[in-house]
Design a protein around this motif. Structure first.
Motif, PDB file in Angstrom:
ATOM      1  N   PRO A   1      27.752  24.872 -21.277  1.00 30.19           N
ATOM      2  CA  PRO A   1      26.738  23.902 -21.717  1.00 30.19           C
ATOM      3  C   PRO A   1      25.608  24.589 -22.480  1.00 30.19           C
ATOM      4  O   PRO A   1      25.150  25.669 -22.093  1.00 30.19           O
ATOM      5  N   ASP A   2      25.180  23.961 -23.566  1.00 32.31           N
ATOM      6  CA  ASP A   2      24.008  24.485 -24.277  1.00 32.31           C
ATOM      7  C   ASP A   2      22.742  23.864 -23.683  1.00 32.31           C
ATOM      8  O   ASP A   2      22.806  23.025 -22.770  1.00 32.31           O
ATOM      9  N   LEU A   3      21.609  24.258 -24.191  1.00 34.64           N
ATOM     10  CA  LEU A   3      20.324  23.808 -23.631  1.00 34.64           C
ATOM     11  C   LEU A   3      20.149  22.287 -23.703  1.00 34.64           C
ATOM     12  O   LEU A   3      19.746  21.660 -22.710  1.00 34.64           O
ATOM     13  N   PRO A   4      20.470  21.633 -24.838  1.00 30.63           N
ATOM     14  CA  PRO A   4      20.354  20.173 -24.865  1.00 30.63           C
ATOM     15  C   PRO A   4      21.240  19.474 -23.840  1.00 30.63           C
ATOM     16  O   PRO A   4      20.857  18.440 -23.283  1.00 30.63           O
ATOM     17  N   SER A   5      22.438  20.036 -23.565  1.00 30.77           N
ATOM     18  CA  SER A   5      23.328  19.442 -22.560  1.00 30.77           C
ATOM     19  C   SER A   5      22.709  19.526 -21.169  1.00 30.77           C
ATOM     20  O   SER A   5      22.753  18.570 -20.390  1.00 30.77           O
ATOM     21  N   TRP A   6      22.145  20.697 -20.834  1.00 34.43           N
ATOM     22  CA  TRP A   6      21.461  20.845 -19.540  1.00 34.43           C
ATOM     23  C   TRP A   6      20.314  19.831 -19.425  1.00 34.43           C
ATOM     24  O   TRP A   6      20.172  19.158 -18.401  1.00 34.43           O
ATOM     25  N   ASN A   7      19.511  19.742 -20.477  1.00 32.32           N
ATOM     26  CA  ASN A   7      18.366  18.825 -20.442  1.00 32.32           C
ATOM     27  C   ASN A   7      18.803  17.374 -20.298  1.00 32.32           C
ATOM     28  O   ASN A   7      18.184  16.592 -19.564  1.00 32.32           O
ATOM     29  N   SER A   8      19.888  17.009 -20.984  1.00 30.12           N
ATOM     30  CA  SER A   8      20.393  15.634 -20.889  1.00 30.12           C
ATOM     31  C   SER A   8      20.900  15.330 -19.491  1.00 30.12           C
ATOM     32  O   SER A   8      20.695  14.229 -18.963  1.00 30.12           O
ATOM     33  N   ALA A   9      21.577  16.308 -18.866  1.00 29.32           N
ATOM     34  CA  ALA A   9      22.086  16.109 -17.504  1.00 29.32           C
ATOM     35  C   ALA A   9      20.935  15.957 -16.508  1.00 29.32           C
ATOM     36  O   ALA A   9      20.979  15.105 -15.601  1.00 29.32           O
ATOM     37  N   ILE A  10      19.889  16.754 -16.682  1.00 23.09           N
ATOM     38  CA  ILE A  10      18.708  16.637 -15.800  1.00 23.09           C
ATOM     39  C   ILE A  10      18.042  15.280 -15.992  1.00 23.09           C
ATOM     40  O   ILE A  10      17.701  14.583 -15.023  1.00 23.09           O
ATOM     41  N   HIS A  11      17.890  14.886 -17.262  1.00 27.60           N
ATOM     42  CA  HIS A  11      17.261  13.594 -17.557  1.00 27.60           C
ATOM     43  C   HIS A  11      18.070  12.431 -16.962  1.00 27.60           C
ATOM     44  O   HIS A  11      17.484  11.466 -16.450  1.00 27.60           O
ATOM     45  N   ALA A  12      19.394  12.533 -17.008  1.00 25.41           N
ATOM     46  CA  ALA A  12      20.246  11.465 -16.458  1.00 25.41           C
ATOM     47  C   ALA A  12      19.993  11.285 -14.967  1.00 25.41           C
ATOM     48  O   ALA A  12      19.893  10.162 -14.461  1.00 25.41           O
ATOM     49  N   ASN A  13      19.865  12.394 -14.233  1.00 20.64           N
ATOM     50  CA  ASN A  13      19.628  12.318 -12.788  1.00 20.64           C
ATOM     51  C   ASN A  13      18.200  11.878 -12.469  1.00 20.64           C
ATOM     52  O   ASN A  13      17.975  11.150 -11.500  1.00 20.64           O
ATOM     53  N   VAL A  14      17.251  12.309 -13.301  1.00 22.66           N
ATOM     54  CA  VAL A  14      15.863  11.855 -13.130  1.00 22.66           C
ATOM     55  C   VAL A  14      15.777  10.351 -13.336  1.00 22.66           C
ATOM     56  O   VAL A  14      15.149   9.628 -12.559  1.00 22.66           O
ATOM     57  N   LYS A  15      16.435   9.867 -14.385  1.00 25.84           N
ATOM     58  CA  LYS A  15      16.426   8.431 -14.693  1.00 25.84           C
ATOM     59  C   LYS A  15      17.031   7.618 -13.559  1.00 25.84           C
ATOM     60  O   LYS A  15      16.584   6.513 -13.258  1.00 25.84           O
ATOM     61  N   ALA A  16      18.067   8.192 -12.905  1.00 31.80           N
ATOM     62  CA  ALA A  16      18.729   7.495 -11.801  1.00 31.80           C
ATOM     63  C   ALA A  16      17.985   7.674 -10.479  1.00 31.80           C
ATOM     64  O   ALA A  16      18.378   7.089  -9.464  1.00 31.80           O
ATOM     65  N   GLY A  17      16.917   8.477 -10.470  1.00 30.90           N
ATOM     66  CA  GLY A  17      16.143   8.702  -9.247  1.00 30.90           C
ATOM     67  C   GLY A  17      16.762   9.698  -8.294  1.00 30.90           C
ATOM     68  O   GLY A  17      16.311   9.826  -7.152  1.00 30.90           O
ATOM     69  N   VAL A  18      17.776  10.434  -8.765  1.00 31.54           N
ATOM     70  CA  VAL A  18      18.427  11.437  -7.898  1.00 31.54           C
ATOM     71  C   VAL A  18      17.730  12.766  -8.150  1.00 31.54           C
ATOM     72  O   VAL A  18      18.286  13.680  -8.788  1.00 31.54           O
ATOM     73  N   ILE A  19      16.516  12.873  -7.645  1.00 33.90           N
ATOM     74  CA  ILE A  19      15.649  13.990  -8.011  1.00 33.90           C
ATOM     75  C   ILE A  19      16.157  15.314  -7.457  1.00 33.90           C
ATOM     76  O   ILE A  19      16.003  16.369  -8.084  1.00 33.90           O
ATOM     77  N   HIS A  20      16.792  15.307  -6.282  1.00 34.48           N
ATOM     78  CA  HIS A  20      17.271  16.572  -5.694  1.00 34.48           C
ATOM     79  C   HIS A  20      18.428  17.153  -6.508  1.00 34.48           C
ATOM     80  O   HIS A  20      18.552  18.370  -6.637  1.00 34.48           O
ATOM     81  N   VAL A  21      19.273  16.277  -7.081  1.00 35.75           N
ATOM     82  CA  VAL A  21      20.369  16.752  -7.938  1.00 35.75           C
ATOM     83  C   VAL A  21      19.792  17.302  -9.243  1.00 35.75           C
ATOM     84  O   VAL A  21      20.249  18.336  -9.753  1.00 35.75           O
ATOM     85  N   ALA A  22      18.790  16.618  -9.777  1.00 35.20           N
ATOM     86  CA  ALA A  22      18.139  17.101 -10.998  1.00 35.20           C
ATOM     87  C   ALA A  22      17.539  18.484 -10.770  1.00 35.20           C
ATOM     88  O   ALA A  22      17.670  19.373 -11.622  1.00 35.20           O
ATOM     89  N   ARG A  23      16.914  18.684  -9.600  1.00 42.42           N
ATOM     90  CA  ARG A  23      16.313  19.993  -9.314  1.00 42.42           C
ATOM     91  C   ARG A  23      17.386  21.067  -9.142  1.00 42.42           C
ATOM     92  O   ARG A  23      17.204  22.230  -9.554  1.00 42.42           O
ATOM     93  N   GLU A  24      18.501  20.683  -8.545  1.00 46.33           N
ATOM     94  CA  GLU A  24      19.609  21.633  -8.394  1.00 46.33           C
ATOM     95  C   GLU A  24      20.105  22.112  -9.759  1.00 46.33           C
ATOM     96  O   GLU A  24      20.332  23.312  -9.976  1.00 46.33           O
ATOM     97  N   LEU A  25      20.258  21.186 -10.700  1.00 46.65           N
ATOM     98  CA  LEU A  25      20.670  21.550 -12.060  1.00 46.65           C
ATOM     99  C   LEU A  25      19.597  22.398 -12.734  1.00 46.65           C
ATOM    100  O   LEU A  25      19.903  23.383 -13.420  1.00 46.65           O
ATOM    101  N   PHE A  26      18.339  22.024 -12.544  1.00 52.79           N
ATOM    102  CA  PHE A  26      17.222  22.754 -13.143  1.00 52.79           C
ATOM    103  C   PHE A  26      17.217  24.210 -12.689  1.00 52.79           C
ATOM    104  O   PHE A  26      17.026  25.130 -13.497  1.00 52.79           O
ATOM    105  N   ASP A  27      17.442  24.420 -11.393  1.00 53.08           N
ATOM    106  CA  ASP A  27      17.444  25.783 -10.850  1.00 53.08           C
ATOM    107  C   ASP A  27      18.617  26.610 -11.355  1.00 53.08           C
ATOM    108  O   ASP A  27      18.547  27.847 -11.385  1.00 53.08           O
ATOM    109  N   ARG A  28      19.706  25.944 -11.730  1.00 48.66           N
ATOM    110  CA  ARG A  28      20.897  26.646 -12.207  1.00 48.66           C
ATOM    111  C   ARG A  28      20.826  27.009 -13.680  1.00 48.66           C
ATOM    112  O   ARG A  28      21.652  27.775 -14.171  1.00 48.66           O
ATOM    113  N   MET A  29      19.867  26.441 -14.409  1.00 45.98           N
ATOM    114  CA  MET A  29      19.800  26.663 -15.854  1.00 45.98           C
ATOM    115  C   MET A  29      19.589  28.141 -16.186  1.00 45.98           C
ATOM    116  O   MET A  29      18.690  28.776 -15.621  1.00 45.98           O
ATOM    117  N   PRO A  30      20.395  28.684 -17.102  1.00 43.57           N
ATOM    118  CA  PRO A  30      20.181  30.087 -17.503  1.00 43.57           C
ATOM    119  C   PRO A  30      18.907  30.273 -18.313  1.00 43.57           C
ATOM    120  O   PRO A  30      18.255  31.310 -18.237  1.00 43.57           O
TER     121      PRO A  30
END
Length: 614
Positions: A170-199
């Protein structure tokens, strides 16, 4: 036409400005000429965009079957038609396929961005996804990111995550889009998990995650993450205006004035221009943190750039602090400056009338809103009018407002009626309001508590006990009183009867000393505020442990004499604490500012800014 012929012959040399002008005049001819002779790749991109604006998506030229009408033309048509009609991009795509033109890597990002923005579009979005797969474009990063965004907008976070998981790198825009998707859905813990995994992260990554925490009500986590941004990335990632406005929102909700001041200093130091968005955010932050003077300074320094948002924010701030007359004067200044008010402005104006008990003025502004400015009242405006009448004891007028509403009263309106009826002892209205409120929101603990409060004041302990039993059987718990203070940049929370703080013994010792001095001055606990069937001594002890009193005691321990104390409480301040804090402000020469769930109370020299009307 002569210019057009010269333009086609290429004999004269014309500037880009002339090209733009000739395109605006001869767009239809030029575009049709290029489609017919296959010159579309010769047209510069800005020329194409002008043509797109001029030519309707139903124009006959789009029905030509000339083999040189390549995907470049169709892609620009799809992109340009998004603003005009949300369905035309899809129809253009169908006609593109009808003309046997193969979509390329740019077609689907434009298409997915334009058409798919609600759950109703999910099935269509899946069909487009299948076409992308069949055409072999699924591995393109731009297309993958567009698919993630499409599923996010359609409310299908599972499919968005599936697309993301299928990306090998995944490139940077893909990571950001995945985080935004989980934020929009209110799944904040999943969004944070993805955020912490970002290179790697950029400002969009940080801003999206901070915004997610604020959106989910986790304001402390938002401030903690902002501190991490400052510490971990150094100068590599600099917060932008959106990041800072989101952080200011978190500060406002928490009442974290010192954090908010630091953000303001950062804005000044970094040379950012305080535009409408940042200026309005700063006004809101200072106002909600209890520093109305700093809010005024920010407002005045915005100069002539102030729009209706800034004016409305300042009017709402003055109303919240109980400066009703000053608020109405500010509204007059706004009108004189030629700024037209909107529905938000009038919510602030009507709130000012509510907090000041200005019934006739409230009536006047409510009528002006519709007659002078053509603004149809929303449920919030009707709620203000019901609150205005019921607080003033005019319960019948409040009922009349509710009967005149074109929509059904919501929980806010029934709550306002219940609160006003409770203050004035109208038990019948209290019972009706509580019943309606519980029909709309069966889990609303405040309805039970307010009605229980009425029964307790009337010493109808049987009914009060029945309500508590009903709450217990339905699994409904009373929201505990919580007060928050900020000392040296650290936020401290206190709950009623709290003994979890590491300095509990010192806090209780200080509180005991404060209450002894108040009793010498004639303080007597208002035991009518206690909803439990206890003896007088037990009730007085319960009153002494209210969260705002514990917060005051802690501030006395940690601040020097004369320091202003700021407290944020989640519930409305009770009458006993109101009396006690007035006495504390005079006896100990302290200004104490309390923000409850309704408004601000400025205690100074034994008086309160609300003038005992709240």
């Amino acid at each position: 036409m002569k210019f057009f012929n010269d333009y086609l012959s290429g004999s004269p040399e014309y500037s880009d400005a002339f090209h733009h002008a000739i395109l605006c005049c001869c767009g239809y001819l030029l575009f049709g000429h290029c489609l017919w002779f296959g010159f579309t790749c010769w047209l510069p991109v800005n020329a194409m965009r002008v043509c797109m604006k001029l030519i309707s998506s139903t124009h006959p030229t789009l029905h030509l079957s000339h083999p040189t009408v390549e995907s470049f033309v169709w892609n620009n048509l799809i992109r340009s038609s998004t603003v005009q009609n949300p369905y035309s991009p899809l129809s253009l795509y169908h006609r593109m396929r009808f003309h046997a033109v193969l979509p390329d890597l740019h077609t689907f990002p434009f298409l997915l961005k334009s058409c798919f923005n609600s759950p109703l579009h999910l099935s269509l979005g899946k069909l487009i996804h299948s076409q992308i797969f069949l055409l072999g474009l699924i591995t393109d990063p731009f297309v993958q990111t567009s698919l993630i965004n499409m599923y996010s907008h359609c409310g299908c976070v599972i499919s968005a995550r599936q697309v993301f998981d299928e990306i090998t790198q995944p490139d940077l825009p893909s990571w950001n889009s995945a985080i935004h998707a989980n934020v929009k859905a209110g799944v904040i813990h999943v969004a944070r998990e993805l955020f912490d995994r970002m290179p790697h992260r950029n400002v969009i990554s940080w801003s999206c995650m901070i915004h997610g925490y604020v959106k989910c009500g986790e304001h402390k986590a938002a401030l903690a993450l902002f501190r991490d941004l400052q510490m971990s990335e150094g100068c590599e990632v600099r917060p932008n205006e959106f990041t800072l406005s989101t952080v200011l929102s978190a500060c406002a909700r928490l009442g974290a004035l010192q954090h908010g001041k630091w953000v303001h200093a950062y804005i000044d130091k970094s040379g950012m221009r305080i535009d409408i968005v940042l200026g309005t955010s700063l006004i809101d932050m200072y106002a909600k943190c209890g520093n109305i003077e700093r809010a005024k300074c920010v407002f005045d320094n915005m100069g002539c750039e102030k729009d209706v948002m800034a004016w409305s924010a300042m009017i709402g701030a003055m109303a919240m602090h109980g400066s009703s007359e000053e608020c109405l004067q500010l509204f007059g200044r706004m009108i004189n400056d030629g700024v037209r008010p909107n529905d938000v402005t009038f919510v602030g104006v009507l709130c000012a009338c509510v907090h000041g008990g200005l019934v006739s003025e409230g009536n006047e502004y409510f009528e002006r809103m519709t007659k002078e400015y053509g603004i149809s009242p929303l449920v919030q405006h009707y709620g203000c009018m019901v609150d205005l009448y019921s607080r003033a004891g005019r319960i019948e007028d409040a009922w009349n407002v509710m009967k005149s509403m074109p929509m059904e009263p919501d929980a806010q309106i029934w709550g306002a009626l219940l609160s006003g009826a409770r203050v004035h002892g109208d038990i019948e209205t209290c019972e009706i309001s509580a019943k309606k409120l519980l029909e709309l929101d069966p889990s609303n603990s405040s309805a039970y508590v307010l009605l229980c409060n009425v029964y307790a004041k009337l010493r109808r302990w049987g009914e009060a006990r029945h309500l508590r039993d009903l709450m217990e059987s339905r699994g409904i718990k009373k929201v505990p009183g919580c007060s928050l203070v900020e000392i040296d940049g650290v936020l401290h929370e206190f709950f009623a009867g709290d003994d979890s703080h590491p300095e509990t013994k010192d806090i209780y010792r200080m509180l005991d000393e404060i209450m002894k001095r108040l009793k010498k001055l004639g303080y007597v606990g208002n035991t009518n505020e206690v909803l439990l069937d206890l003896d007088e001594e037990g009730k007085e002890f319960a009153l002494s442990l209210h969260s705002e009193k514990l917060a005051v005691a802690y501030c006395f321990l940690k601040t020097s004499p004369g320091t202003t104390i700021r407290i944020v409480k989640n519930l409305r301040i009770c009458r006993d604490c109101h009396v006690a804090i007035k006495m504390i402000s005079r006896e100990f020469d302290r200004e104490i500012i309390v923000r409850d769930c309704n408004r601000f109370h400025h205690f100074k020299n034994g008086t309160c800014s609300c003038k005992d009307y709240w």
